[in-house]
Design a protein around this motif. Structure first.
Motif, PDB file in Angstrom:
ATOM      1  N   PHE A  23       9.486   3.168   6.256  1.00  0.00           N
ATOM      2  CA  PHE A  23       9.074   1.879   5.702  1.00  0.00           C
ATOM      3  C   PHE A  23       7.931   2.148   4.723  1.00  0.00           C
ATOM      4  N   ILE A  24       8.254   2.130   3.428  1.00  0.00           N
ATOM      5  CA  ILE A  24       7.294   2.495   2.380  1.00  0.00           C
ATOM      6  C   ILE A  24       7.036   1.265   1.506  1.00  0.00           C
ATOM      7  N   VAL A  25       5.775   0.953   1.287  1.00  0.00           N
ATOM      8  CA  VAL A  25       5.396  -0.205   0.477  1.00  0.00           C
ATOM      9  C   VAL A  25       4.415   0.237  -0.605  1.00  0.00           C
ATOM     10  N   ASP A  26       4.730  -0.095  -1.851  1.00  0.00           N
ATOM     11  CA  ASP A  26       3.839   0.212  -2.977  1.00  0.00           C
ATOM     12  C   ASP A  26       3.468  -1.075  -3.695  1.00  0.00           C
ATOM     13  N   GLU A  27       2.174  -1.314  -3.804  1.00  0.00           N
ATOM     14  CA  GLU A  27       1.678  -2.501  -4.488  1.00  0.00           C
ATOM     15  C   GLU A  27       1.860  -2.347  -5.999  1.00  0.00           C
ATOM     16  N   GLY A 121       3.366  -7.922  -7.409  1.00  0.00           N
ATOM     17  CA  GLY A 121       4.349  -7.914  -6.331  1.00  0.00           C
ATOM     18  C   GLY A 121       4.258  -6.625  -5.554  1.00  0.00           C
ATOM     19  N   ASN A 122       5.318  -6.329  -4.803  1.00  0.00           N
ATOM     20  CA  ASN A 122       5.366  -5.106  -4.008  1.00  0.00           C
ATOM     21  C   ASN A 122       6.746  -4.477  -4.119  1.00  0.00           C
ATOM     22  N   HIS A 123       6.756  -3.144  -4.118  1.00  0.00           N
ATOM     23  CA  HIS A 123       8.010  -2.393  -4.119  1.00  0.00           C
ATOM     24  C   HIS A 123       8.211  -1.793  -2.726  1.00  0.00           C
ATOM     25  N   PHE A 124       9.408  -1.957  -2.190  1.00  0.00           N
ATOM     26  CA  PHE A 124       9.710  -1.497  -0.836  1.00  0.00           C
ATOM     27  C   PHE A 124      10.806  -0.435  -0.873  1.00  0.00           C
ATOM     28  N   SER A 125      10.698   0.515   0.039  1.00  0.00           N
ATOM     29  CA  SER A 125      11.756   1.490   0.276  1.00  0.00           C
ATOM     30  C   SER A 125      11.920   1.605   1.785  1.00  0.00           C
ATOM     31  N   ILE A 126      13.092   1.183   2.298  1.00  0.00           N
ATOM     32  CA  ILE A 126      13.293   1.044   3.742  1.00  0.00           C
ATOM     33  C   ILE A 126      14.596   1.712   4.141  1.00  0.00           C
ATOM     34  N   ASN A 127      14.546   2.511   5.205  1.00  0.00           N
ATOM     35  CA  ASN A 127      15.750   3.136   5.744  1.00  0.00           C
ATOM     36  C   ASN A 127      16.390   2.226   6.789  1.00  0.00           C
ATOM     37  N   LEU A 128      17.685   1.958   6.618  1.00  0.00           N
ATOM     38  CA  LEU A 128      18.467   1.186   7.571  1.00  0.00           C
ATOM     39  C   LEU A 128      19.366   2.158   8.337  1.00  0.00           C
TER      40      LEU A 128
END
Length: 340
Positions: A23-27, A121-128
């Motif tokens: 769960f990666i979040v970049d502002e 905003g925010n950029h997300f990178s999420i593993n499902l």
């Protein structure tokens, strides 16, 4: 409190875990001047709250935490990057800053301190996890459709606590049945109260849209819209074309004082979820948002799908995942990759 979405299709059963790898979040910041009396630090933190990170900088610099500016709060159980500001006189001292869970990536200058909300905003990178090839295709199609038609901008489950007990506390405090001295806790509970009724209002509007408008958000006479440059207005006629072009979005009420309220048919629904006697300032919040920059990378041999995307500030990545899955998530469900 149930969150309904615009398309009531079958549930896709994937799992995800909020941790530093998955769960990666970049502002995404607003523009900085490159000069001025404030140092802007691009900071990476791992499994720390924003408050914990700010406290670490405050202790190192021997200053009050209030002197450190930030634009928003980022998840604890994740790897996140965000921007903070301090007076430029601390730049030399910050070169010696070391922390096992915090890293200063780079820095620049700006003319004023960062304030809450100063981000694009925010950029997300999420593993499902547990995604079959067929489900990967379904997820891709649903994500694209949501990007086109819009995502109901609910407050996510994180807003209300693990057992959602904060909602009842907020009601009791506002009704005068619970006395709280802590000013920060009072402010927090009022925001919970506003968020809860916004979600309830949005739930009704989504169900109405699903029933009357084939899964597209139904605009009503009297809606208040937000333009791309941040202005609120109520048009004489419904602005369907501008909404479909993502130039304007309808808004919902965060109840309180000194805030515009919807009229006509939209106002009749909104009034059910209003509290005109709440003294705290009210706001308008986008009812619908549009995810952008969606990319998917499917690791076929491991049934893992990485999904990355951008959302406007104040929006929840877990709400986007809920809309894709057509399933509500709760904090208790997200403790293990093997839990369904």
């Amino acid at each position: 409190m149930n969150r309904e979405y615009l398309e009531n299709k079958n549930t896709i059963h994937f799992q995800f875990e909020q941790n530093k790898e998955d769960f990666i979040v970049d502002e995404i910041p607003l523009a900085f001047k490159g000069n001025g009396n404030f140092a802007i630090l691009h900071v990476k933190k791992v499994e720390l709250t924003t408050w914990d990170m700010i406290a670490a900088f405050a202790e190192f610099l021997n200053i009050s935490a209030e002197k450190i500016g930030y634009a928003g709060l980022k998840d604890k159980h994740a790897t996140t990057t965000q921007y903070i500001s301090v007076e430029a006189k601390y730049e030399k001292q910050l070169k010696r800053f070391k922390h096992p869970q915090i890293k200063i990536l780079n820095s620049t200058r700006h003319t004023h301190s960062i304030r809450m909300g100063d981000l694009a905003g925010n950029h997300f990178s999420i593993n499902l996890f547990g995604v079959s090839p067929i489900e990967a295709g379904q997820i891709e199609k649903r994500a694209a459709k949501i990007a086109k038609n819009g995502l109901p901008n609910y407050f996510g489950y994180q807003r209300f606590g693990r057992d959602e007990d904060s909602i009842e506390q907020a009601r009791e405090m506002i009704a005068g049945e619970l006395h709280i001295n802590d000013a920060k806790l009072k402010k927090f509970l009022i925001s919970i109260y506003q968020s809860y009724y916004f979600n309830e209002w949005l739930h009704e509007r989504v169900v109405l849209s699903r029933n009357k408008n084939e899964g597209k958000f139904l605009l009503l006479e009297g809606d208040i819209y937000l333009t791309q440059d941040g202005k609120l207005f109520t048009p004489k006629n419904i602005v369907q074309k501008d909404f479909e072009a993502h130039k304007v979005v309808p808004t919902g009420l965060l109840c309180g004082r000194d805030v515009y309220r919807a009229r006509a048919k939209a106002g009749e629904i909104e009034a059910k979820y209003d509290d005109a006697f709440l003294y705290d300032k009210g706001l308008r919040r986008e009812a619908v948002i549009f995810p952008t920059d969606i990319k998917l990378d499917y690791k076929n041999n491991f049934d893992i799908l990485n999904i990355s995307f951008m959302l406007p500030k104040g929006s929840y990545a877990t709400v986007f995942l809920e809309a894709i899955a057509n399933n509500n998530f709760r904090a208790k469900r997200l403790t293990s990759k093997t839990t369904k």
